[in-house]
Write an enzyme that holds these catalytic residues in place. Structure first.
Site, PDB file in Angstrom:
ATOM      1  N   SER A   1      50.901  47.189  41.689  1.00 50.58           N
ATOM      2  CA  SER A   1      49.983  48.317  41.470  1.00 50.58           C
ATOM      3  C   SER A   1      50.137  49.386  42.538  1.00 50.58           C
ATOM      4  O   SER A   1      50.036  50.581  42.251  1.00 50.58           O
ATOM      5  CB  SER A   1      48.539  47.799  41.446  1.00 50.58           C
ATOM      6  OG  SER A   1      48.345  46.905  40.377  1.00 50.58           O
TER       7      SER A   1
ATOM      8  N   HIS B   1      43.574  41.600  34.629  1.00 57.16           N
ATOM      9  CA  HIS B   1      44.098  41.142  35.920  1.00 57.16           C
ATOM     10  C   HIS B   1      43.609  39.724  36.173  1.00 57.16           C
ATOM     11  O   HIS B   1      42.532  39.327  35.740  1.00 57.16           O
ATOM     12  CB  HIS B   1      43.603  42.087  37.030  1.00 57.16           C
ATOM     13  CG  HIS B   1      44.370  41.978  38.311  1.00 57.16           C
ATOM     14  ND1 HIS B   1      44.360  40.849  39.103  1.00 57.16           N
ATOM     15  CD2 HIS B   1      45.165  42.878  38.960  1.00 57.16           C
ATOM     16  CE1 HIS B   1      45.113  41.049  40.159  1.00 57.16           C
ATOM     17  NE2 HIS B   1      45.628  42.266  40.101  1.00 57.16           N
TER      18      HIS B   1
END
Length: 609
Positions: A292, A407
């Site tokens: 990320s 996630h």
């Protein structure tokens, strides 16, 4: 092992053999102090007190290093690379480390039980060996033989750290050397081990100027075209909203897999599949990074991350020309929305460097009843909050949202646990939930005046553990969706050319008719003439550069292989059949890397020179 598929035991055994080189090096690194203290020619190293000290030193260092391999049993499926010291950059801005740690312990309890069992066996066997007390009577002989032994063992320790190549190497072996022992680049991670990867990157800075002999400013201008300028569209000022979707592999999206021919394929995004029928979709798109923290700079500033995250390097604190700065120069208000703790992933800090006007996180949302207990606010309520915030903005505005519910540990809000069921993998239900959250956002947003004059871009930050074999292939571990939607516009179709995250920045400027030159390593996805489509990314140890008919793998100094563009597993190395197109691909790859390093290090990310 499904992520590191090996065809046969005969292919696996050589990987294990070469792995011993890196295992030996890691063991010697970890135990160098223990070895030195054990062989020092002093009398006290055999008494019980000193041996007890050595016991704690030995297991204090070894069990810590040993545990990192078990951590990668878990973490590897999310990054597809051995963990390096760059992992610290992922955690340094997180305030929920303790919560995540305990959750991982509970979720993956079997991994830690295995670690404890092996550790207990190790300690048991260590204690089976006893060292008898010894006081030499002939000290001269004792010190003489001990000194020779010390030098002899020290020499072999250094030799082991260097990978057994003392004369040929000026430096100990590093992660790059693992590439020389594999045919399939993915198998590098079988040869390597995590303690070695951590130790060899502990004090390294992978940002350095390569200074290739065949690359000069003229070659860079021709091959990289670092300065872009487009005149394809009239100057307009639509709103721009970029949705960065956490872990949204291209694998999950039905419209992106129509021609992939995956048996029994199932999509997990009914809303995005529907919206894609009215959008421009890029079915051959890839992430420029693996995590990320790599995505924000790639997407908003066109700055990819390779071995290390650019945002965690010594160089992000400089003036950077980006989508943010250019749009602000055009009168846009700029915002960044991320439902995590403010500052998570370093997004707040990098946002300030880019000059983003407003950051909206968990603090601004100000309702922890919607907190997921780990990362931040659930996607559905947070995207509704984003919509209400945008309603109050003066147009034109530029907003970026970074979702988070898809996630690990893959949880759902209590009220939706029966709506989104467990799929083939735990993440599937969370992807479906985020898709639902996006639908809810659009259902509300399309009621507002600003909606019809807004360009929406959908892109993933990176991939997640794949389910289908097609996405287990080395190159496809970076395969993401890119989709552009503008209500009631002609931006509809399917583009099968190569595309990447760094292309989003120039594509937006092309669409709004930005008339000035600007710095960009990417290209407009609507430009089919000035720059041929290409993709660059890194496995953490090797660059992958795709263009035209081939894929080039490059270790930063030399080409490791050329592969046909359809050979996504990188199995058939064509380096022995070089042709003009391959040579041109190598030149472009080297030119890109050199210009990237020079501009980053020399702090020329805001200049068009």
């Amino acid at each position: 092992m499904d992520l590191l598929e090996v065809n046969s035991i005969m292919d696996f055994l050589p990987l294990c053999f070469y792995g011993l080189i890196f295992d030996t090096s890691a063991i010697l690194y970890v135990n160098i102090l223990f070895i030195a203290l054990s062989i020092l020619p002093v009398f006290k190293n055999t008494n019980q007190g000193f041996q007890k000290f050595l016991f704690y030193l030995y297991f204090g260092t070894n069990l810590l290093a040993y545990s990192t391999n078990f951590i990668d049993f878990i973490y590897y499926k999310f990054t597809f690379a051995r963990t390096t010291i760059a992992f610290v950059s992922v955690l340094e801005n997180e305030t929920n480390k303790a919560t995540l740690f305990w959750d991982f312990l509970l979720t993956y309890w079997h991994v830690w039980v295995l670690f404890l069992l092996f550790s207990a066996l190790w300690i048991y066997l260590y204690k089976k060996v006893t060292v008898k007390g010894f006081v030499p009577t002939k000290k001269r002989y004792y010190f003489g033989f001990s000194t020779v032994g010390f030098m002899f063992i020290g020499l072999f320790t250094v030799l082991g750290i260097r990978g057994g190549q003392y004369e040929k190497k000026t430096q100990p072996i590093n992660l790059m050397d693992a590439n020389t022992h594999v045919k399939n680049i993915a198998h590098v991670d079988i040869v390597l081990n995590t303690p070695f990867a951590l130790i060899r990157t502990l004090f390294s800075n992978h940002f350095s100027k390569p200074n290739f002999k065949d690359i000069n400013p003229q070659v860079i201008l021709k091959e990289v075209v670092p300065i872009k300028q487009y005149h394809n569209n009239p100057v307009t000022k639509p709103n721009v909203v970029i949705m960065i979707l956490e872990s949204f592999s291209r694998e999950y999206m039905g419209t992106f897999n129509k021609n992939v021919k995956i048996p029994n394929y199932k999509s997990h995004v009914s809303f995005l599949d529907s919206l894609s029928q009215h959008s421009m979709i890029y079915t051959n798109a890839y992430a420029n990074g693996r995590q990320s923290v790599h995505a924000m700079s790639s997407i908003l500033a066109g700055i990819p991350s390779f071995k290390d995250a650019f945002t965690s390097s010594p160089y992000p604190k400089q003036k950077i020309e980006s989508l943010v700065s250019v749009l602000e120069g055009q009168g846009y208000n700029t915002s960044f929305f991320h439902g995590a703790v403010n500052g998570s992933m370093g997004f707040l800090g990098f946002g300030k460097i880019l000059g983003i006007d407003n950051y909206y996180g968990r603090t601004e949302f100000n309702d922890d009843s919607q907190f997921d207990g780990y990362w931040g606010i659930w996607d559905e309520p947070f995207l509704q909050y984003m919509k209400r915030t945008l309603d109050k903005k003066k147009t034109p505005f530029f907003a970026t949202a970074f979702t988070l519910s898809s996630h690990e540990p893959f949880l759902l809000p209590e009220k939706y646990k029966n709506k989104f069921r467990e799929g083939e993998m735990p993440i599937h239900k969370c992807v479906e939930y985020t898709d639902f959250a996006l639908k809810r956002f659009f259902d509300e947003a399309k009621k507002e005046p600003w909606f019809s004059n807004t360009i929406f871009v959908f892109v993933a930050d990176h991939c997640n553990k794949p389910y289908y074999d097609e996405y287990k292939k080395t190159v496809n571990r970076f395969a993401i969706p890119i989709m552009i939607y503008k209500p009631n516009s002609k931006l509809v179709g399917v583009d099968n050319d190569l595309a990447q995250q760094i292309d989003i920045y120039p594509t937006i400027l092309d669409l709004i008719g930005y008339p000035k030159p600007f710095r960009s390593w990417g290209k407009s996805l609507f430009d089919k003439t000035s720059v041929e489509p290409f993709v660059i990314n890194s496995t953490g140890s090797v660059y992958q550069f795709s263009k035209g008919n081939y894929i080039c793998t490059f270790d930063g100094k030399k080409v490791l292989g050329f592969y046909d563009k359809e050979d996504k597993e990188l199995k058939n190395n064509l380096i022995g059949k070089r042709n003009a197109e391959m040579n041109a691909l190598e030149l472009k790859c080297k030119a890109f890397i050199q210009d990237y390093m020079e501009r980053v290090i020399d702090k020329r990310l805001a200049t068009i020179q």
